[in-house]
Design a protein around this motif. Structure first.
Motif, mmCIF file in Angstrom:
data_model
loop_
_atom_site.group_PDB
_atom_site.id
_atom_site.type_symbol
_atom_site.label_atom_id
_atom_site.label_comp_id
_atom_site.label_asym_id
_atom_site.label_seq_id
_atom_site.Cartn_x
_atom_site.Cartn_y
_atom_site.Cartn_z
ATOM 1 N N THR A 1 0.881 -1.163 0.000
ATOM 2 C CA THR A 1 0.000 0.000 0.000
ATOM 3 C C THR A 1 0.918 1.211 0.000
ATOM 4 O O THR A 1 1.717 1.384 0.924
ATOM 5 C CB THR A 1 -0.909 0.006 1.245
ATOM 6 N N LEU A 2 0.824 2.027 -1.040
ATOM 7 C CA LEU A 2 1.768 3.127 -1.205
ATOM 8 C C LEU A 2 1.166 4.254 -2.032
ATOM 9 O O LEU A 2 -0.009 4.215 -2.373
ATOM 10 C CB LEU A 2 3.057 2.619 -1.845
ATOM 11 N N THR A 3 1.993 5.245 -2.347
ATOM 12 C CA THR A 3 1.575 6.367 -3.182
ATOM 13 C C THR A 3 2.409 6.385 -4.452
ATOM 14 O O THR A 3 3.462 5.740 -4.534
ATOM 15 C CB THR A 3 1.753 7.706 -2.449
ATOM 16 N N ILE A 4 1.954 7.162 -5.406
ATOM 17 C CA ILE A 4 2.712 7.291 -6.654
ATOM 18 C C ILE A 4 4.046 7.974 -6.388
ATOM 19 O O ILE A 4 5.058 7.629 -6.997
ATOM 20 C CB ILE A 4 1.879 8.041 -7.708
ATOM 21 N N ALA A 5 4.082 8.895 -5.424
ATOM 22 C CA ALA A 5 5.333 9.571 -5.065
ATOM 23 C C ALA A 5 6.376 8.570 -4.562
ATOM 24 O O ALA A 5 7.563 8.668 -4.895
ATOM 25 C CB ALA A 5 5.072 10.641 -4.022
ATOM 26 N N LEU B 1 -3.130 1.949 -3.962
ATOM 27 C CA LEU B 1 -2.674 3.325 -3.809
ATOM 28 C C LEU B 1 -3.823 4.299 -3.925
ATOM 29 O O LEU B 1 -4.863 3.997 -4.497
ATOM 30 C CB LEU B 1 -1.569 3.663 -4.809
ATOM 31 N N THR B 2 -3.623 5.474 -3.343
ATOM 32 C CA THR B 2 -4.617 6.536 -3.381
ATOM 33 C C THR B 2 -4.045 7.683 -4.196
ATOM 34 O O THR B 2 -2.911 8.107 -3.966
ATOM 35 C CB THR B 2 -4.961 7.008 -1.958
ATOM 36 N N ALA B 3 -4.834 8.180 -5.147
ATOM 37 C CA ALA B 3 -4.394 9.272 -6.010
ATOM 38 C C ALA B 3 -5.600 9.947 -6.647
ATOM 39 O O ALA B 3 -6.731 9.477 -6.524
ATOM 40 C CB ALA B 3 -3.439 8.747 -7.085
ATOM 41 N N LYS B 4 -5.333 11.036 -7.357
ATOM 42 C CA LYS B 4 -6.382 11.806 -8.008
ATOM 43 C C LYS B 4 -6.492 11.404 -9.478
ATOM 44 O O LYS B 4 -5.483 11.254 -10.166
ATOM 45 C CB LYS B 4 -6.053 13.297 -7.901
ATOM 46 N N ASP C 1 -2.900 11.051 -11.278
ATOM 47 C CA ASP C 1 -1.819 12.023 -11.038
ATOM 48 C C ASP C 1 -0.906 12.209 -12.251
ATOM 49 O O ASP C 1 0.282 12.508 -12.097
ATOM 50 C CB ASP C 1 -0.993 11.636 -9.824
ATOM 51 N N LYS D 1 -10.478 11.988 -5.950
ATOM 52 C CA LYS D 1 -9.441 11.180 -5.307
ATOM 53 C C LYS D 1 -10.019 9.798 -5.020
ATOM 54 O O LYS D 1 -11.107 9.680 -4.460
ATOM 55 C CB LYS D 1 -8.979 11.848 -4.023
ATOM 56 N N THR E 1 -9.059 5.362 -4.166
ATOM 57 C CA THR E 1 -8.116 4.317 -3.780
ATOM 58 C C THR E 1 -8.312 3.177 -4.761
ATOM 59 O O THR E 1 -9.424 2.735 -5.007
ATOM 60 C CB THR E 1 -8.374 3.836 -2.341
#
Length: 129
Positions: free
Chosen positions: A38-42, A66-69, A83, A103, A105
């Motif tokens: 579980t992570l972010t694009i960053a 991941l969670t992003a827009k 993103d 946004k 997930t």
């Protein structure tokens, strides 16, 4: 002589059965699998910038969440872009309530980083929230 022939046929039969089961094994159902990461694009960007071969080995073919827009939606191809960095394709048609700028997930199978398009790729995606 008959024992050798019988033994050879038995070995051939066992090999054929093993090849059949390996070839026609069940497909993964990513939507029911628990996410390995579980992570972010960053975080993906940082890890791929630091060492792309190590990051590829770590995430390739893994179920990630991941969670992003949402920055773009392609209803025809059942895909979204998050993103401006991650291309996610879906097996099923997209829900009508998703919209650009929202946004979400997302869970799916990580395919890798496309250097030509400069984006990450996922397939078998599903929206969690």
């Amino acid at each position: 002589m008959n024992k050798k022939i019988l033994f050879g046929i038995l070995i051939l039969l066992i090999t054929a059965i093993a090849i059949y089961h390996y070839t026609y094994q069940d497909h993964r159902n990513i939507s029911t699998e628990k996410a390995t990461y579980t992570l972010t694009i960053a975080v993906l960007e940082k890890e791929f910038a630091k060492n792309d071969s190590l990051a590829s080995a770590k995430y390739q073919d893994q179920t990630i969440e991941l969670t992003a827009k949402i920055t773009a939606i392609d209803i025809e191809n059942k895909a979204i872009i998050l993103d401006n960095k991650l291309f996610a394709s879906f097996n099923d048609s997209l829900s009508k309530d998703i919209s650009s700028g929202k946004k979400i997930t997302l869970k799916g199978r990580f395919l890798g980083y496309d250097e030509l398009l400069e984006e990450f790729k996922m397939d078998q995606s599903s929206i969690i929230h």
